[in-house]
Structure formats: C-alpha cells, structure tokens
Motif scaffolding. Structure first.
Motif, PDB file in Angstrom:
ATOM      1  N   GLU A 129      10.769  10.614  -7.527  1.00 47.63           N
ATOM      2  CA  GLU A 129      11.256  10.215  -6.212  1.00 47.63           C
ATOM      3  C   GLU A 129      10.753  11.175  -5.132  1.00 47.63           C
ATOM      4  OE1 GLU A 129      12.996   7.990  -3.331  1.00 47.63           O
ATOM      5  OE2 GLU A 129      12.810   7.490  -5.475  1.00 47.63           O
ATOM      6  N   HIS A 130      10.772  12.475  -5.405  1.00 47.65           N
ATOM      7  CA  HIS A 130      10.235  13.440  -4.448  1.00 47.65           C
ATOM      8  C   HIS A 130       8.731  13.224  -4.239  1.00 47.65           C
ATOM      9  CE1 HIS A 130      13.948  15.683  -5.646  1.00 47.65           C
ATOM     10  NE2 HIS A 130      13.979  15.888  -4.349  1.00 47.65           N
ATOM     11  N   PHE A 131       8.021  12.909  -5.312  1.00 48.07           N
ATOM     12  CA  PHE A 131       6.585  12.668  -5.178  1.00 48.07           C
ATOM     13  C   PHE A 131       6.326  11.398  -4.369  1.00 48.07           C
ATOM     14  CE2 PHE A 131       2.481  11.025  -6.822  1.00 48.07           C
ATOM     15  CZ  PHE A 131       1.680  12.055  -6.349  1.00 48.07           C
ATOM     16  N   TYR A 132       7.198  10.406  -4.526  1.00 47.13           N
ATOM     17  CA  TYR A 132       7.039   9.170  -3.747  1.00 47.13           C
ATOM     18  C   TYR A 132       7.217   9.444  -2.252  1.00 47.13           C
ATOM     19  CZ  TYR A 132       7.933   4.479  -1.986  1.00 47.13           C
ATOM     20  OH  TYR A 132       7.896   3.312  -1.263  1.00 47.13           O
ATOM     21  N   ARG A 133       8.196  10.257  -1.904  1.00 45.12           N
ATOM     22  CA  ARG A 133       8.366  10.630  -0.493  1.00 45.12           C
ATOM     23  C   ARG A 133       7.151  11.407   0.009  1.00 45.12           C
ATOM     24  NH1 ARG A 133      14.584  12.933  -0.903  1.00 45.12           N
ATOM     25  NH2 ARG A 133      15.571  10.950  -1.563  1.00 45.12           N
ATOM     26  N   MET A 161       0.818  -1.216   0.000  1.00 46.89           N
ATOM     27  CA  MET A 161       0.000   0.000   0.000  1.00 46.89           C
ATOM     28  C   MET A 161       0.849   1.262   0.000  1.00 46.89           C
ATOM     29  SD  MET A 161      -3.119  -0.913   2.591  1.00 46.89           S
ATOM     30  CE  MET A 161      -4.548  -1.862   2.037  1.00 46.89           C
ATOM     31  N   MET A 162       2.023   1.190   0.627  1.00 51.28           N
ATOM     32  CA  MET A 162       2.897   2.358   0.706  1.00 51.28           C
ATOM     33  C   MET A 162       4.045   2.286  -0.299  1.00 51.28           C
ATOM     34  SD  MET A 162       3.081   2.725   4.873  1.00 51.28           S
ATOM     35  CE  MET A 162       4.060   4.210   4.741  1.00 51.28           C
ATOM     36  N   SER A 163       3.950   1.389  -1.246  1.00 49.25           N
ATOM     37  CA  SER A 163       5.037   1.178  -2.196  1.00 49.25           C
ATOM     38  C   SER A 163       4.883   2.069  -3.428  1.00 49.25           C
ATOM     39  CB  SER A 163       5.074  -0.283  -2.627  1.00 49.25           C
ATOM     40  OG  SER A 163       3.938  -0.588  -3.422  1.00 49.25           O
ATOM     41  N   ARG A 164       5.942   2.090  -4.216  1.00 54.14           N
ATOM     42  CA  ARG A 164       5.920   2.838  -5.465  1.00 54.14           C
ATOM     43  C   ARG A 164       4.942   2.204  -6.461  1.00 54.14           C
ATOM     44  NH1 ARG A 164       9.734   6.370  -7.793  1.00 54.14           N
ATOM     45  NH2 ARG A 164      11.165   5.917  -6.078  1.00 54.14           N
ATOM     46  N   ASP A 165       4.798   0.881  -6.404  1.00 54.79           N
ATOM     47  CA  ASP A 165       3.857   0.217  -7.309  1.00 54.79           C
ATOM     48  C   ASP A 165       2.429   0.689  -7.063  1.00 54.79           C
ATOM     49  OD1 ASP A 165       5.903  -1.185  -8.466  1.00 54.79           O
ATOM     50  OD2 ASP A 165       5.603  -2.997  -7.276  1.00 54.79           O
ATOM     51  N   ALA A 166       2.050   0.764  -5.778  1.00 52.46           N
ATOM     52  CA  ALA A 166       0.704   1.260  -5.455  1.00 52.46           C
ATOM     53  C   ALA A 166       0.549   2.711  -5.881  1.00 52.46           C
ATOM     54  CB  ALA A 166       0.439   1.105  -3.962  1.00 52.46           C
ATOM     55  N   MET A 167       1.588   3.509  -5.674  1.00 51.82           N
ATOM     56  CA  MET A 167       1.534   4.910  -6.098  1.00 51.82           C
ATOM     57  C   MET A 167       1.341   5.016  -7.610  1.00 51.82           C
ATOM     58  SD  MET A 167       4.500   7.820  -5.843  1.00 51.82           S
ATOM     59  CE  MET A 167       5.361   7.092  -7.262  1.00 51.82           C
ATOM     60  N   ASP A 168       2.102   4.220  -8.371  1.00 53.30           N
ATOM     61  CA  ASP A 168       1.972   4.248  -9.827  1.00 53.30           C
ATOM     62  C   ASP A 168       0.571   3.821 -10.267  1.00 53.30           C
ATOM     63  OD1 ASP A 168       4.576   5.093 -10.055  1.00 53.30           O
ATOM     64  OD2 ASP A 168       5.396   3.083 -10.338  1.00 53.30           O
ATOM     65  N   LEU A 169       0.007   2.839  -9.543  1.00 58.46           N
ATOM     66  CA  LEU A 169      -1.355   2.394  -9.874  1.00 58.46           C
ATOM     67  C   LEU A 169      -2.362   3.507  -9.630  1.00 58.46           C
ATOM     68  CD1 LEU A 169      -3.154   0.013 -10.747  1.00 58.46           C
ATOM     69  CD2 LEU A 169      -3.366  -0.586  -8.323  1.00 58.46           C
ATOM     70  N   LEU A 170      -2.216   4.231  -8.529  1.00 61.48           N
ATOM     71  CA  LEU A 170      -3.128   5.338  -8.245  1.00 61.48           C
ATOM     72  C   LEU A 170      -2.937   6.480  -9.238  1.00 61.48           C
ATOM     73  CD1 LEU A 170      -2.962   5.511  -4.346  1.00 61.48           C
ATOM     74  CD2 LEU A 170      -4.738   4.484  -5.768  1.00 61.48           C
ATOM     75  N   ARG A 208     -10.259   3.688  -0.838  1.00 63.62           N
ATOM     76  CA  ARG A 208     -10.977   2.577  -1.454  1.00 63.62           C
ATOM     77  C   ARG A 208     -10.157   1.954  -2.582  1.00 63.62           C
ATOM     78  NH1 ARG A 208     -15.440   5.014  -2.475  1.00 63.62           N
ATOM     79  NH2 ARG A 208     -16.566   4.309  -0.622  1.00 63.62           N
ATOM     80  N   SER A 209      -9.483   2.778  -3.366  1.00 64.07           N
ATOM     81  CA  SER A 209      -8.647   2.248  -4.451  1.00 64.07           C
ATOM     82  C   SER A 209      -7.500   1.414  -3.900  1.00 64.07           C
ATOM     83  CB  SER A 209      -8.092   3.401  -5.294  1.00 64.07           C
ATOM     84  OG  SER A 209      -9.139   4.112  -5.923  1.00 64.07           O
ATOM     85  N   LEU A 210      -6.921   1.843  -2.783  1.00 59.35           N
ATOM     86  CA  LEU A 210      -5.833   1.069  -2.177  1.00 59.35           C
ATOM     87  C   LEU A 210      -6.344  -0.255  -1.627  1.00 59.35           C
ATOM     88  CD1 LEU A 210      -3.737   3.820  -0.369  1.00 59.35           C
ATOM     89  CD2 LEU A 210      -3.007   2.362  -2.264  1.00 59.35           C
ATOM     90  N   MET A 211      -7.539  -0.278  -1.084  1.00 62.64           N
ATOM     91  CA  MET A 211      -8.107  -1.539  -0.602  1.00 62.64           C
ATOM     92  C   MET A 211      -8.353  -2.495  -1.761  1.00 62.64           C
ATOM     93  SD  MET A 211      -8.194  -1.482   2.644  1.00 62.64           S
ATOM     94  CE  MET A 211      -9.126  -3.004   2.796  1.00 62.64           C
ATOM     95  N   ILE A 212      -8.856  -1.952  -2.877  1.00 60.84           N
ATOM     96  CA  ILE A 212      -9.066  -2.796  -4.064  1.00 60.84           C
ATOM     97  C   ILE A 212      -7.730  -3.320  -4.580  1.00 60.84           C
ATOM     98  CG2 ILE A 212      -9.845  -2.791  -6.455  1.00 60.84           C
ATOM     99  CD1 ILE A 212     -11.969  -0.743  -5.644  1.00 60.84           C
ATOM    100  N   ALA A 213      -6.713  -2.452  -4.603  1.00 60.17           N
ATOM    101  CA  ALA A 213      -5.386  -2.880  -5.049  1.00 60.17           C
ATOM    102  C   ALA A 213      -4.821  -3.949  -4.124  1.00 60.17           C
ATOM    103  CB  ALA A 213      -4.449  -1.679  -5.114  1.00 60.17           C
ATOM    104  N   ALA A 214      -5.071  -3.819  -2.819  1.00 60.84           N
ATOM    105  CA  ALA A 214      -4.591  -4.827  -1.865  1.00 60.84           C
ATOM    106  C   ALA A 214      -5.277  -6.169  -2.106  1.00 60.84           C
ATOM    107  CB  ALA A 214      -4.832  -4.354  -0.444  1.00 60.84           C
ATOM    108  N   GLU A 215      -6.578  -6.143  -2.400  1.00 65.86           N
ATOM    109  CA  GLU A 215      -7.284  -7.390  -2.705  1.00 65.86           C
ATOM    110  C   GLU A 215      -6.736  -8.036  -3.977  1.00 65.86           C
ATOM    111  OE1 GLU A 215     -11.391  -6.490  -2.906  1.00 65.86           O
ATOM    112  OE2 GLU A 215     -11.641  -6.208  -0.735  1.00 65.86           O
ATOM    113  N   GLN A 216      -6.425  -7.220  -4.962  1.00 62.21           N
ATOM    114  CA  GLN A 216      -5.826  -7.762  -6.179  1.00 62.21           C
ATOM    115  C   GLN A 216      -4.454  -8.362  -5.897  1.00 62.21           C
ATOM    116  OE1 GLN A 216      -5.872  -4.363  -8.776  1.00 62.21           O
ATOM    117  NE2 GLN A 216      -8.051  -4.578  -9.285  1.00 62.21           N
ATOM    118  N   LEU A 217      -3.686  -7.712  -5.021  1.00 68.10           N
ATOM    119  CA  LEU A 217      -2.390  -8.271  -4.637  1.00 68.10           C
ATOM    120  C   LEU A 217      -2.558  -9.626  -3.961  1.00 68.10           C
ATOM    121  CD1 LEU A 217       0.701  -8.019  -4.100  1.00 68.10           C
ATOM    122  CD2 LEU A 217       0.093  -6.898  -1.932  1.00 68.10           C
TER     123      LEU A 217
END
Length: 371
Positions: A122-126, A82-91, A160-169
């Motif tokens: 990288e700054h946006f990820y932080r 949820m706090m990873s760059r992959d989740a950020m890119d998905l959002l 809600r999008s992060l919860m859906i992404a977590a379920e997909q993971l």
C-alpha cells in the motif's frame, strides 16, 4: 534594561535561525549534496472511437450524450487504469518496477523504501501514484502521461510499458463491448438453427415412417393419372349419350358402358388411395405440409438471425475504441526534479510565516497577561 533587550534580541535571532534559517540551509544542502536527479518522460494520446472526434470543450457543449461522452468516459477509464494498482502490479511483473525505484544511486529520501514511509504494498502504491500521472486536457481532449524515475531510460521504459498496457486495456474493452453487442444476436441465431435442425429431424423421421420422401410431389403423378382417367370417362359417357340418341341398338353401346364401368372403378381406386380414410395420401400430405411449413418458417428466421448477427458485428466494429498516440514516450535530456529553488523558497517562506505567526501569538499572549 539594555541587557534585557539585548538578551531578547539574541533570543529572537537564535530562534529565527533555529526554526527558519537552519531548516532552509538543510534543504539547500540536501539538494546540493544528496538529492538525486529525477527525469520525466511524457507521452500524449487520445482515446478515439470509430468516426468519433476527440472530446473537447466544444464537443462537450454540443454533445451532452452519445458517442462523444462515451469516448470521454473511456478516456478517464484509461487514465485511471494507468494510475491503478493493476497497472502497478503489471509493471512490477514485467519491468521490475520496485527495483527501478530502489536504485542504489538514488538518495535515501527519494527512493523506495525510505525512512519517511512504510514498506508495504500500500505504501508503494502511494509512492507509485506520486511518480505516475495521467491527466486530460479538456480543451484539446489530449491526455498526457508523465512518468518520473531516477533514470531517463527507466522513465521512457515505464511510460512505453504503460502505453502498451493501456492499448491492451482498450482491446479488452473492445472485446467485451463486441461480445455484449453480438451475444444476443448469436443466441437468436443458435436458437433458430436448433429449431431448424429439430424440424428437419422430424421430417426425416416422418419420411422413414411413411416410406415417402415428399408425399405432395409423389401424389402428383397419381392425381395426374386420375385426371386422365376422368377425361377418358367423360369422353366415353359423351359417346354413349350420342349413340343412345342416334343408334340406340348399336353394338358399341355395351362396349362403351363396360369401359365406363372400368374407368369409374379405376378412378375410385386411385381417388381412394389419395383421399381414403386409412392409408391414403391426404393425411400424409397434411402432416408433411405442416412440417414443411415449419421448416420454411425456421429457415426464414435463421436467415434473419444471420443478417442481424452480421449487422451487430458491423455495429460493434464501428464502435471500436483505439488509442491514437499523439506523442510517443520521450527520452528526457535533463532532469525535471527535484525543483531545488522553488522547494527551497517554499520551505523558507512557509517556516518564516509560521515563525511570525508564532511570534505574534506569543506577543499577544504576553500583552494580555500584562494587562
């Protein structure tokens, strides 16, 4: 002397005002006139396995290994995702995350990009990691997801999008785990099936070569006929022996002896066709029986591999993970950030402490020089 003390007192107050009071006033002004309210949407969830209780403190003490610890590891994996760059890119891709954090109504310090940091990914990820937080309560085993934006709707949407992404993971993790569990059983099944198909092909080729479907079954009538002729031969030989004793000159003796000779010839011909050295049935039966034995063995292996595959599938289904939402992402009623009072007090106390430390250091240095 009094003028010197007055000037020193004035300097102290002016420096205190400049270094402590002024930054505190600027901080208060920022929160009153500039700062944009920020809303936090929270969701609570538990990562469970089939038939496995959520990992809590008691479970951690009682289960140092096994399904409880495995589920806890999966919980941390979901939180890190949820706090990873992959989740950020998905959002960014699905919910236009950068636009959400760059709202025009957001103040120039809190939004992204701003003058306090760069504009790279990288700054946006932080920046993203400061606004999205997933934590596990080790006592209850419940994970809490917090998302902070400048709008209640945006916070709820991202949560809600992060919860859906977590379920997909979790679904992908289940698929990989299932594939790992059943891949070896599937390979054994395919190997046994291939071996059975190969031996069936050899049997078909052999049947074509010898023009016999089943040499063993097809030799049964021949052997039965040979048995019948042998019984007839035995009966005729018994009659001959009786006549030779009772009526040695009986005219039936030549007839019976001729019949015995014919029976022996027929039996020899039938026996030769079965056990002879050339085109008899015995070598064909032997070769066919070896192939049939292989086929029976491979059929049993195939049946066992099929049962093992079904058992692996059942085991994989029992070890399936899923996310149980305890609290769904809420729509905040009021802003949680910025914490104006707490931040102002922190700024004032910190600057005052630094000012006092600096003042003491300067006084100590002057006293040292005076001595």
């Amino acid at each position: 002397m009094s003028n010197t003390k007055a000037l020193l007192t004035k300097y102290v107050y002016s420096s205190f005002s400049l270094l402590v009071i002024l930054p505190t006033i600027l901080t208060i002004s920022y929160f009153i006139f500039i700062a944009t309210p920020q809303y936090v949407s929270e969701a609570q969830f538990v990562v469970r396995g089939e038939g496995v209780a959520p990992p809590g403190a008691l479970a951690s003490l009682l289960e140092t290994t096994g399904s409880g610890s495995a589920t806890s590891e999966d919980t941390y994996a979901v939180q890190d995702y949820m706090m990873s760059r992959d989740a950020m890119d998905l959002l960014i891709k699905d919910d236009d995350l950068q636009s959400i954090f760059a709202r025009r109504n957001a103040d120039f310090i809190a939004r992204f990009p701003n003058f306090l940091q760069g504009q790279t990914r990288e700054h946006f990820y932080r920046y993203y990691q400061r606004h999205v937080l997933a934590e596990l309560d080790s006592t209850s085993g419940i994970s809490t997801l917090s998302v902070r934006t400048f709008s209640p709707q945006d916070s709820q949407l991202l949560a809600r999008s992060l919860m859906i992404a977590a379920e997909q993971l979790v679904n992908r993790m289940n698929a990989r785990q299932r594939e790992n569990l059943i891949s070896s059983s599937r390979k054994e099944l395919e190997s046994a099936r291939a071996a059975l198909e190969e031996v069936n092909g050899k049997i078909a080729e052999y049947r074509t070569k010898v023009s016999l479907i089943d040499p063993l079954k097809q030799s049964a009538p021949v052997l039965a006929q040979a048995h019948e002729l042998t019984v007839m031969l035995t009966n005729n030989q018994g009659q001959v022996e009786q006549l030779q004793v009772a009526a040695p000159h009986s005219p039936l003796l030549p007839v019976l002896k001729e019949r015995i000779r014919i029976l022996k010839k027929q039996i020899q011909a039938i026996t030769g066709s079965v056990v002879g050295p050339d085109n008899s049935l015995v070598p064909r039966i032997t070769e066919y029986d070896a192939l049939a034995t292989q086929r029976t063995l491979y059929e049993k292996q195939l049946e066992g591999a099929a049962l093992a595959l079904e058992a692996a599938k059942t085991r994989a289904d029992r070890q399936r993970l899923y996310i149980d939402e305890v609290v769904q992402p809420n729509l905040p009623d009021y802003p949680t950030y910025p914490k104006a009072l707490a931040t102002t007090l922190i700024v004032f106390v910190t600057l005052a402490a630094l000012y006092l430390m600096g003042k003491l250091l300067i006084a100590g240095a002057r006293e040292h020089q005076a001595t």
